[in-house]
Design a protein around this motif. Structure first.
Motif, PDB file in Angstrom:
ATOM      1  N   GLY A  99      39.996  36.013  25.041  1.00  0.00           N
ATOM      2  CA  GLY A  99      39.714  36.192  23.358  1.00  0.00           C
ATOM      3  C   GLY A  99      38.962  37.564  23.024  1.00  0.00           C
ATOM      4  N   LEU A 100      38.028  38.034  23.914  1.00  0.00           N
ATOM      5  CA  LEU A 100      37.249  39.188  23.764  1.00  0.00           C
ATOM      6  C   LEU A 100      38.151  40.318  24.240  1.00  0.00           C
ATOM      7  N   PHE A 101      38.745  40.210  25.264  1.00  0.00           N
ATOM      8  CA  PHE A 101      39.413  41.457  25.987  1.00  0.00           C
ATOM      9  C   PHE A 101      40.889  41.403  25.669  1.00  0.00           C
ATOM     10  N   GLY A 102      41.402  40.474  25.060  1.00  0.00           N
ATOM     11  CA  GLY A 102      42.836  40.528  24.967  1.00  0.00           C
ATOM     12  C   GLY A 102      43.706  40.353  25.928  1.00  0.00           C
ATOM     13  N   GLU A 103      43.304  39.637  27.199  1.00  0.00           N
ATOM     14  CA  GLU A 103      44.154  39.261  28.002  1.00  0.00           C
ATOM     15  C   GLU A 103      45.303  38.355  27.609  1.00  0.00           C
ATOM     16  N   SER A 104      46.518  38.635  27.647  1.00  0.00           N
ATOM     17  CA  SER A 104      47.780  37.792  27.677  1.00  0.00           C
ATOM     18  C   SER A 104      48.036  36.869  28.711  1.00  0.00           C
ATOM     19  N   ASN A 105      48.996  35.809  28.470  1.00  0.00           N
ATOM     20  CA  ASN A 105      49.343  34.916  29.425  1.00  0.00           C
ATOM     21  C   ASN A 105      50.044  35.711  30.668  1.00  0.00           C
ATOM     22  N   GLU A 106      50.596  36.944  30.163  1.00  0.00           N
ATOM     23  CA  GLU A 106      51.416  37.596  31.239  1.00  0.00           C
ATOM     24  C   GLU A 106      50.452  38.302  32.269  1.00  0.00           C
ATOM     25  N   ILE A 107      49.366  38.828  31.650  1.00  0.00           N
ATOM     26  CA  ILE A 107      48.302  39.592  32.400  1.00  0.00           C
ATOM     27  C   ILE A 107      47.454  38.608  33.045  1.00  0.00           C
ATOM     28  N   VAL A 108      47.357  37.595  32.853  1.00  0.00           N
ATOM     29  CA  VAL A 108      46.496  36.481  33.447  1.00  0.00           C
ATOM     30  C   VAL A 108      47.474  36.212  34.678  1.00  0.00           C
ATOM     31  N   ALA A 109      48.827  35.853  34.459  1.00  0.00           N
ATOM     32  CA  ALA A 109      49.876  35.669  35.520  1.00  0.00           C
ATOM     33  C   ALA A 109      49.677  36.741  36.708  1.00  0.00           C
ATOM     34  N   ARG A 110      49.513  37.799  36.356  1.00  0.00           N
ATOM     35  CA  ARG A 110      49.573  38.878  37.211  1.00  0.00           C
ATOM     36  C   ARG A 110      48.276  39.156  37.948  1.00  0.00           C
ATOM     37  N   LYS A 111      47.149  38.721  37.386  1.00  0.00           N
ATOM     38  CA  LYS A 111      45.900  38.664  37.980  1.00  0.00           C
ATOM     39  C   LYS A 111      45.881  37.520  38.977  1.00  0.00           C
ATOM     40  N   PHE A 112      46.422  36.477  38.615  1.00  0.00           N
ATOM     41  CA  PHE A 112      46.682  35.067  39.593  1.00  0.00           C
ATOM     42  C   PHE A 112      47.118  35.790  40.681  1.00  0.00           C
ATOM     43  N   MET A 113      48.279  36.358  40.547  1.00  0.00           N
ATOM     44  CA  MET A 113      49.352  36.655  41.526  1.00  0.00           C
ATOM     45  C   MET A 113      48.516  37.569  42.655  1.00  0.00           C
ATOM     46  N   ALA A 114      47.801  38.601  41.827  1.00  0.00           N
ATOM     47  CA  ALA A 114      47.128  39.706  42.737  1.00  0.00           C
ATOM     48  C   ALA A 114      45.936  38.998  43.633  1.00  0.00           C
ATOM     49  N   ALA A 115      45.416  38.187  43.080  1.00  0.00           N
ATOM     50  CA  ALA A 115      44.441  37.429  43.818  1.00  0.00           C
ATOM     51  C   ALA A 115      45.076  36.637  44.936  1.00  0.00           C
ATOM     52  N   ALA A 116      46.132  35.917  44.828  1.00  0.00           N
ATOM     53  CA  ALA A 116      46.759  35.272  45.739  1.00  0.00           C
ATOM     54  C   ALA A 116      47.207  36.036  46.912  1.00  0.00           C
ATOM     55  N   ARG A 117      47.855  37.406  46.324  1.00  0.00           N
ATOM     56  CA  ARG A 117      48.388  38.040  47.632  1.00  0.00           C
ATOM     57  C   ARG A 117      47.389  38.452  48.608  1.00  0.00           C
ATOM     58  N   GLN A 118      46.139  38.508  48.165  1.00  0.00           N
ATOM     59  CA  GLN A 118      45.093  38.897  49.110  1.00  0.00           C
ATOM     60  C   GLN A 118      44.305  37.637  49.810  1.00  0.00           C
ATOM     61  N   GLY A 119      44.729  36.568  49.431  1.00  0.00           N
ATOM     62  CA  GLY A 119      44.118  35.317  50.147  1.00  0.00           C
ATOM     63  C   GLY A 119      43.316  34.796  49.400  1.00  0.00           C
ATOM     64  N   LEU A 120      42.831  35.541  48.200  1.00  0.00           N
ATOM     65  CA  LEU A 120      41.820  34.827  47.318  1.00  0.00           C
ATOM     66  C   LEU A 120      42.472  33.377  46.632  1.00  0.00           C
ATOM     67  N   ARG A 121      41.730  32.488  46.354  1.00  0.00           N
ATOM     68  CA  ARG A 121      42.120  31.447  45.632  1.00  0.00           C
ATOM     69  C   ARG A 121      41.731  31.332  43.978  1.00  0.00           C
ATOM     70  N   PRO A 122      42.786  31.516  43.165  1.00  0.00           N
ATOM     71  CA  PRO A 122      42.520  31.731  41.811  1.00  0.00           C
ATOM     72  C   PRO A 122      42.014  30.570  41.269  1.00  0.00           C
ATOM     73  N   ILE A 123      40.939  30.589  40.220  1.00  0.00           N
ATOM     74  CA  ILE A 123      40.566  29.197  39.505  1.00  0.00           C
ATOM     75  C   ILE A 123      41.023  29.739  38.162  1.00  0.00           C
ATOM     76  N   LEU A 124      42.282  29.177  37.700  1.00  0.00           N
ATOM     77  CA  LEU A 124      42.971  29.506  36.580  1.00  0.00           C
ATOM     78  C   LEU A 124      42.449  28.730  35.215  1.00  0.00           C
ATOM     79  N   CYS A 125      42.032  29.400  34.387  1.00  0.00           N
ATOM     80  CA  CYS A 125      41.445  28.696  33.190  1.00  0.00           C
ATOM     81  C   CYS A 125      42.494  28.722  32.062  1.00  0.00           C
ATOM     82  N   VAL A 126      42.490  27.574  31.479  1.00  0.00           N
ATOM     83  CA  VAL A 126      43.524  27.070  30.260  1.00  0.00           C
ATOM     84  C   VAL A 126      42.631  26.427  29.345  1.00  0.00           C
ATOM     85  N   GLY A 127      43.158  26.619  28.005  1.00  0.00           N
ATOM     86  CA  GLY A 127      42.332  25.867  27.111  1.00  0.00           C
ATOM     87  C   GLY A 127      42.982  26.279  25.644  1.00  0.00           C
ATOM     88  N   GLU A 128      42.271  25.438  24.658  1.00  0.00           N
ATOM     89  CA  GLU A 128      42.797  25.805  22.981  1.00  0.00           C
ATOM     90  C   GLU A 128      41.570  26.011  22.328  1.00  0.00           C
TER      91      GLU A 128
END
Length: 254
Positions: A99-128
């Motif tokens: 909401g504050l920084f304009g991250e789209s669903n696509e950007i969030v997905a890329r962040k999720f994958m960037a974390a997973a590639r390095q062995g980090l476990r993503p905590i993926l937030c979703v909500g309305e």
């Protein structure tokens, strides 16, 4: 059985001294039990946190990560850098980032994958938002948020991930979805993942993040599809956070 999960998101709060005292209190006060506990302090306190938490029952997480691996991205922090500080988890797609920084669903997905590639476990937030809930499009909004990650990363990326349902209208407002409201959305999220892989869906930890407090944690965590919480304000008080962690312990302790 899914291991309960509680993470504290400190957001942009506290000082170095505050952070050190809080971490020491949590390390000393946490009862070893069959649930996982994570704290996510601001970036600048990760080194102190890694030192204080070393050998404890508490894992370290970060509040955000860049979708890029390295390069000329001033102010950003890469997943590999978080690994250097023994981070195990990282929050992606928090409603404040969306909401504050304009991250789209696509950007969030890329962040999720960037974390997973390095062995980090993503905590993926979703909500309305409140407006989306009032328009009766909660399911559509959350499916779109989930599908962006499922399509980009694949369902197997959810084996190590956690999904946090955070109704935006209940974050920092003192309002909380009723246990029944929260359970309904958690069940919907699990059902959506089950459409792709039922086994992974059954093991996926889905936690609630919307003004969880010591006074309502028992009721929320008793719901069959709520596996713990992503805690905001209450995670800044050791007694409150420790009480919420106790609420997450399974009745049989296993």
């Amino acid at each position: 059985m899914r291991q309960p999960f509680v993470a504290g998101n400190w957001k942009m709060n506290g000082s170095r001294d505050d952070a050190g005292r809080l971490l020491e209190d949590l390390v000393q006060g946490l009862t070893p039990a069959a649930r996982e506990v994570v704290v996510c302090p601001p970036y600048v306190y990760l080194a102190d946190a890694a030192r204080i938490l070393k050998g404890s029952e508490i894992a370290l997480g970060a509040q955000n990560v860049s979708e890029e691996e390295s390069g000329a991205f001033t102010g950003e922090v890469a997943a590999s850098m978080l690994q250097d500080f023994d981070c195990r988890y990282v929050i992606v797609g928090h409603s404040e980032r969306r909401g504050l920084f304009g991250e789209s669903n696509e950007i969030v997905a890329r962040k999720f994958m960037a974390a997973a590639r390095q062995g980090l476990r993503p905590i993926l937030c979703v909500g309305e938002t409140l407006e989306q809930r009032e328009q009766d499009v909660t399911e559509q909004v959350i499916r779109e948020q989930l599908d962006a990650v499922l399509e980009a990363a694949g369902v197997h990326a959810f084996v190590e991930a956690v999904v946090a349902y955070e109704p935006v209208w209940a974050i920092g407002t003192g309002q909380t979805a009723s246990p029944e409201q929260a359970q309904a959305v958690h069940a919907m999220i699990r059902a959506r993942v089950a459409e792709v892989d039922d086994t992974i869906a059954g093991k996926l930890r889905i936690v609630y993040g919307g003004s969880v407090k010591a006074s309502n944690a028992d009721e929320l965590f008793a719901m069959p599809d709520i596996d713990g919480g992503l805690i905001g304000g209450a995670s800044l008080d050791a007694d409150s956070f420790l009480s919420i962690c106790e609420s997450a312990i399974p009745a049989d302790g296993k």
